[in-house]
Design an enzyme around this catalytic site. Structure first.
Site, PDB file in Angstrom:
ATOM      1  N   SER A   1       0.856  -1.194  -0.013  1.00 35.50           N
ATOM      2  CA  SER A   1       0.050  -0.252   0.027  1.00 35.50           C
ATOM      3  C   SER A   1       0.855   1.149  -0.021  1.00 35.50           C
ATOM      4  O   SER A   1       1.982   1.537  -0.933  1.00 35.50           O
ATOM      5  CB  SER A   1      -1.176   0.010   1.318  1.00 35.50           C
ATOM      6  OG  SER A   1      -2.041   0.908   1.286  1.00 35.50           O
TER       7      SER A   1
ATOM      8  N   HIS B   1      -2.625  -1.282  -4.175  1.00 38.05           N
ATOM      9  CA  HIS B   1      -4.171  -1.150  -4.399  1.00 38.05           C
ATOM     10  C   HIS B   1      -4.761   0.218  -4.472  1.00 38.05           C
ATOM     11  O   HIS B   1      -3.527   1.160  -4.194  1.00 38.05           O
ATOM     12  CB  HIS B   1      -4.727  -1.973  -3.355  1.00 38.05           C
ATOM     13  CG  HIS B   1      -4.334  -1.695  -1.810  1.00 38.05           C
ATOM     14  ND1 HIS B   1      -4.754  -2.410  -0.870  1.00 38.05           N
ATOM     15  CD2 HIS B   1      -3.774  -0.558  -1.531  1.00 38.05           C
ATOM     16  CE1 HIS B   1      -4.425  -1.470   0.377  1.00 38.05           C
ATOM     17  NE2 HIS B   1      -3.894  -0.634   0.018  1.00 38.05           N
TER      18      HIS B   1
END
Length: 193
Positions: free
Chosen positions: A98, A123
């Site tokens: 992330s 993501h």
């Protein structure tokens, strides 16, 4: 309870003890370990600014082992990485997921490294909000703006198209170190110095 190792050095004045992170900071090494949050971001920003003031020409090394975290805290670190004069060498040990992956990619081109067993995950940003419908709409628009900004910067750092970044960040997208290199998130996979 966390125990931080101490390092003892002999100097002309006698013994000097440092916690391991302070000792590594003397060598221009910053550890970004754990969840990216405001307190961590403030410490890392301060370390980056300090190291720049010590020597604006010498590289700064950021070792990353992070599951990700707050976008705003991560952007404070990222913007400072781009702002300071020294090149930023990023190195993934363990995981960079992330926001951790975003910061890994944000290092100076040619100086982004992963160790062989490292895992990288990209993501789209996560968010949640409760409240009145109009407030929910405001927050939804804000997270979409953030998503666009993150995608644009990832495209810049990786050389991927914005369309590919949008597709690949739609869901959790895990990569090995070699896959992260092929994608453009890192430049090298190193097993030893």
């Amino acid at each position: 309870m966390s125990v931080i190792p101490m390092v003892v050095e002999q100097t002309a004045r006698g013994e000097r003890s440092y916690d391991i992170y302070s000792r590594l900071l003397k060598e221009r090494v910053i550890f970004l370990g754990g969840e990216v949050e405001d307190r961590m971001a403030n410490l890392i920003v301060a370390q980056l600014l300090f190291l720049e003031s010590e020597d604006p020409e010498k590289d700064i090394n950021i070792y990353i082992n992070s599951p990700g975290g707050s976008v705003t805290a991560g952007m404070a670190i990222y913007d400072t990485m781009q702002f300071v004069k020294p090149d930023i060498r990023t190195l993934c040990v363990g995981q960079a997921c992330s926001m951790g992956a975003f910061l890994l990619a944000g290092g100076t081109a040619g100086k982004r490294i992963a160790l062989p067993s490292a895992r990288v995950m990209i993501h789209q940003p996560l968010g949640g909000f409760r409240g009145q419908a109009s407030d929910i709409q405001i927050h939804a628009q804000e997270i979409l703006k953030i998503k666009q900004t993150l995608n644009e910067r990832l495209a810049f750092h990786t050389g991927q198209t914005i369309e590919r970044i949008e597709r690949d960040t739609d869901r959790d997208n895990f990569m090995s170190a070699e896959e992260a290199k092929a994608y453009g998130l890192v430049d090298e996979v190193l097993a030893s110095r």
